[in-house]
Every structure is written in structure tokens, then in C-alpha cells.
Design a protein around this motif. Structure first.
Motif, PDB file in Angstrom:
ATOM      1  N   CYS A  38       1.000  -1.264   0.212  1.00  0.00           N
ATOM      2  CA  CYS A  38       0.149   0.039   0.000  1.00  0.00           C
ATOM      3  C   CYS A  38       0.979   1.313  -0.022  1.00  0.00           C
ATOM      4  N   SER A  40       0.469   3.682   1.729  1.00  0.00           N
ATOM      5  CA  SER A  40       0.710   4.006   3.057  1.00  0.00           C
ATOM      6  C   SER A  40       1.844   3.677   3.764  1.00  0.00           C
ATOM      7  N   HIS A  63      -0.516  -4.920   5.607  1.00  0.00           N
ATOM      8  CA  HIS A  63      -1.671  -4.563   6.329  1.00  0.00           C
ATOM      9  C   HIS A  63      -2.821  -5.086   5.612  1.00  0.00           C
ATOM     10  N   ASP A 157      -7.941  -3.528   1.887  1.00  0.00           N
ATOM     11  CA  ASP A 157      -7.776  -2.255   2.237  1.00  0.00           C
ATOM     12  C   ASP A 157      -7.925  -1.281   0.921  1.00  0.00           C
ATOM     13  N   ARG A 343      -2.480  -2.915  -7.840  1.00  0.00           N
ATOM     14  CA  ARG A 343      -1.859  -3.309  -6.998  1.00  0.00           C
ATOM     15  C   ARG A 343      -0.649  -4.209  -6.963  1.00  0.00           C
TER      16      ARG A 343
HETATM   17 ZN    ZN Z   1      -3.237   0.701   3.247  1.00  0.00          ZN
END
Ligand code: ZN
Ligand code: NAD
Length: 348
Positions: A38, A40, A63, A157, A343
């Protein structure tokens, strides 16, 4: 087992050897089939300092996880070893009013959660490893038939976060409405698909990269715009001068937040999902009347079940590229330099 661990703030993750986890009472160990990478995580490696969030490295990244039940702790019932599962990521206390309805992303007693305001891969060890320790069985969600862990992982997510953001705006997305998706990466390309699968709104996708816009078209976007100085005007022109009913900003930079406010319609929603650190000055005349501006964080457990259903029925199909654990750093590098499509999923 091997794992990709973040050793500290503003550092690169490293491959390490750690002991395999064993489940305590009420816990579950999941054998990881896929762990999504991700953006993040890039913020953790590059942007965050101590104090930005209520937890700290070191921990194993990842995550966004799915796999198979590997071992059950004492007292866990209703799950079987070998069963394919997704891991619900935001780990709350489980007993406050929000957690009781499954909105553990907004747990009201974070001090009683496994880690305050985080989860596996965000303060505690996550899924970029052969096995992940999940601290309570309610975080383990059985996969519906037809969904394998590699496709399920991003849904936890990159799927769940846009699903939650879109779902809260459903009432503003009737036929005749327009939704704008800014940033068609991991989250944004699934957002386009979720909008098409769950509403009759017209979808305009905006990105700086031509490949991202192609991915938006594949997902059913009605109009794609390369972002530039005129993008807000182009959105107004495409909506009869009214602007967009709902704008979803999957970047969260200064430029995209300003674009969102300039492109939105009176009574619309501007939802900021990306955490690139931008700010949006607001005064009485700078944004449309009754524009609701909000941030959203992840999604609830019931919403995860709904997103997995969309995935199992083929209505939402994350575009994934798989990498081994040895190659995880290359996946992040590609995300950073804009050469990743959709992704990246790490398969340990
Ligand atoms: Zn994330
Ligand atoms: P990503 O890198 O896969 O995608 C980002 C996309 O935005 C890319 O396609 C990029 O080309 C595009 N982009 C960058 N700058 C742009 C600009 N100025 N205008 C238009 N497009 C631009 O990232 P991701 O994994 O999809 O994550 C997106 C953001 O959402 C990150 O900030 C991430 O940290 C955040 N995030 C938030 C939550 C939440 O709960 N709020 C959850 C997950 C991720």
C-alpha cells in the motif's frame, strides 16, 4: 520464517528471519497467500516521524492480507485449519459501541485494542511474512467461494477503503450524478469499479499518468482526464457547469484537494482518502455551498464482507502484479516511481 520488517521511521524495510508465531488463547495464525503493498507503507518509510501515529516500528509490514487458517488458539471455534480467509485490518478493542457494530476502524477505546489505532502491519507484525498472528478470531473473515487469497488481499484495504468512502455517499449518486476519482492507483482503480458496480453514476477518473487512465477505462470510467491546470474546468464542462456530486481524492496533496473543491457541486461531497499531507484552506466563498468535506479511514467488518462478495461475483477485479518476498522492495520502488499498475501483491 522470513519477513519484511520496517526497522524504524524513515528507513527502508529489511528482510529478516524471525520465529514463526504461535497462537495464544482466542488467536489465529494465518498462512499468508497474498499481502498487498500500500502507498501508506511508502508514507511510513519516507514521511512519518515518531508521534505522527500512536505506534512505532519495528514491525513486519503488510496490512492488506489473505491466506489460509494455519493454527487456532485455545477456545477458537467456527474456523478450520486450511480454510481460505481474509484478515480485517483495523484492530479495535472489540467491546466499545463502534466495535460492536463492526466499525473497528473507529474504535473508541484504542487503549484496549491490540495496538492503539493500528493493526497488523501498522504497529504490530503484519502479513509480509510466511505467517501472520491475528490477535482475535473476529478479524479473520472466511473467503466466499470463487475468491483466492491473491485477489482477496487487495480487497481488504485498496477495496475496503474506497468501498466505505463510496457507500457513505451512495445517496448522492443517483442516475444523472457524477463522481470524480482523483488518483487511479491501488485504491483508485478499485474505486472506479466499485462506483460502476454499486451505482449508476457517471465516473470521471483523473490521474497524472496515461497508464493509470487506461486502467480506469478498463474499470468502466466514462471519462478520463490527465490532471493539469484546466482539470476543474473540464469537469465543470462535462457536468453542464454544475460540478461533480461526489469527489474522492485518493492522493490528498495540496493540488488534488484544491482540484476536488473546485470541481465539486453545491451540496456535494469531497472525501479525502489519500494522506499525502496537503491542506485545504476553506472560507465562506472558497467552496460550493453545503459542500461536505471529510476524511475517511479504512472501513468496517460488515463492509469487508460486502466487498469480498463483490470480488467473488467478479463485479470488482483488482488488477494485481505478484512479487516474492525477495522482490518486495522492487514493488515499492515501482509504486514510488509510477511504473506500477494497480496493486502489487507479495506472495511469500
Ligand atoms: Zn493501506
Ligand atoms: P498508489 O501509489 O497506488 O496510487 C496513487 C495514484 O495517484 C497513482 O496512480 C498516481 O499516479 C496518482 N497521483 C499522484 N499524484 C497525483 C496528482 N497530483 N493528481 C492526480 N493523480 C495523482 O497509492 P494507493 O496505495 O492507492 O494509496 C493512495 C493514497 O491513499 C495514499 O496516500 C495512501 O497512503 C492512502 N490510503 C489511505 C487510506 C485511508 O484509510 N484513508 C487507506 C489506504 C491508503
Amino acid at each position: 520464517m522470513r519477513a519484511l520488517r520496517l526497522p524504524g521511521w524513515k528507513t527502508q524495510p529489511e528482510l529478516v528471519d524471525v520465529d514463526e508465531p504461535t497462537p495464544g488463547p482466542g488467536q489465529v495464525v494465518v498462512k499468508i497467500g497474498g499481502a498487498g503493498a500500500c502507498h501508506s507503507d511508502l508514507h511510513l518509510m519516507h514521511d512519518f516521524d515518531a508521534g505522527a501515529v500512536p505506534w512505532n516500528p519495528p514491525f513486519i509490514l503488510g496490512h492488506e492480507n489473505a491466506g489460509w487458517v494455519h493454527a487456532l488458539g485455545a477456545g477458537v471455534t467456527g474456523l478450520e485449519v486450511g480454510q481460505p480467509v481474509a484478515v480485517y485490518g483495523p484492530w479495535g478493542c472489540g467491546v466499545c459501541a463502534r466495535c460492536r457494530v463492526g466499525a473497528e476502524n473507529y474504535c473508541e477505546n484504542p487503549a484496549a485494542a491490540p495496538v492503539p489505532g493500528g493493526g497488523g502491519g501498522l504497529g504490530l507484525d503484519g502479513g509480509m511474512a510466511e505467517y501472520e498472528l491475528v490477535p482475535a478470531a473476529r478479524f479473520v473473515v472466511p473467503l466466499p467461494d470463487g475468491l483466492d487469497p491473491v485477489r482477496a488481499a487487495p480487497l481488504t484495504d485498496a477495496g475496503l477503503t474506497p468501498y466505505h468512502a463510496i457507500r457513505r455517499s451512495w445517496s448522492k449518486l443517483p442516475p444523472g450524478s457524477t463522481a470524480v476519482v482523483i488518483g487511479v492507483g491501488g485504491l483508485g482503480h478499485i474505486a472506479v469499479q466499485i462506483l460502476k458496480a454499486t451505482t449508476a453514476t457517471r465516473v470521471i477518473a483523473v490521474d497524472t499518468r496515461a497508464e493509470a487512465l487506461r486502467l480506469a477505462e478498463e474499470g468502466g470510467a466514462d471519462l478520463t482526464l490527465r490532471s493539469g491546470a484546466d482539470t476543474a474546468e473540464e469537469i465543470r464542462a462535462a457536468t453542464g457547469g454544475r460540478g461533480a456530486d461526489v469527489v474522492l481524492d485518493f492522493v490528498g496533496a495540496e493540488a488534488t484537494m484544491r482540484l476536488g473543491a473546485a470541481a465539486a457541486r453545491t451540496l456535494g461531497d469531497l472525501t479525502i482518502v489519500g494522506i499525502a499531507g496537503g491542506t485545504l484552506p476553506v472560507n465562506f466563498f472558497s467552496v460550493p455551498y453545503e459542500l461536505s468535506i471529510q476524511t475517511t479511514y479504512w472501513g468496517s467488518r460488515p463492509e469487508l464482507i460486502e466487498v469480498l462478495e463483490l470480488g467473488a461475483r467478479g463485479l470488482v477485479r483488482p488488477k494485481t502484479t505478484t512479487y516474492g518476498l525477495d522482490d518486495a522492495l522492487r514493488a515499492y520502488a515501482q509504486m514510488q516511481d509510477g511504473t506500477l499498475e494497480g496493486r502489487a501483491v507479495i506472495v511469500p
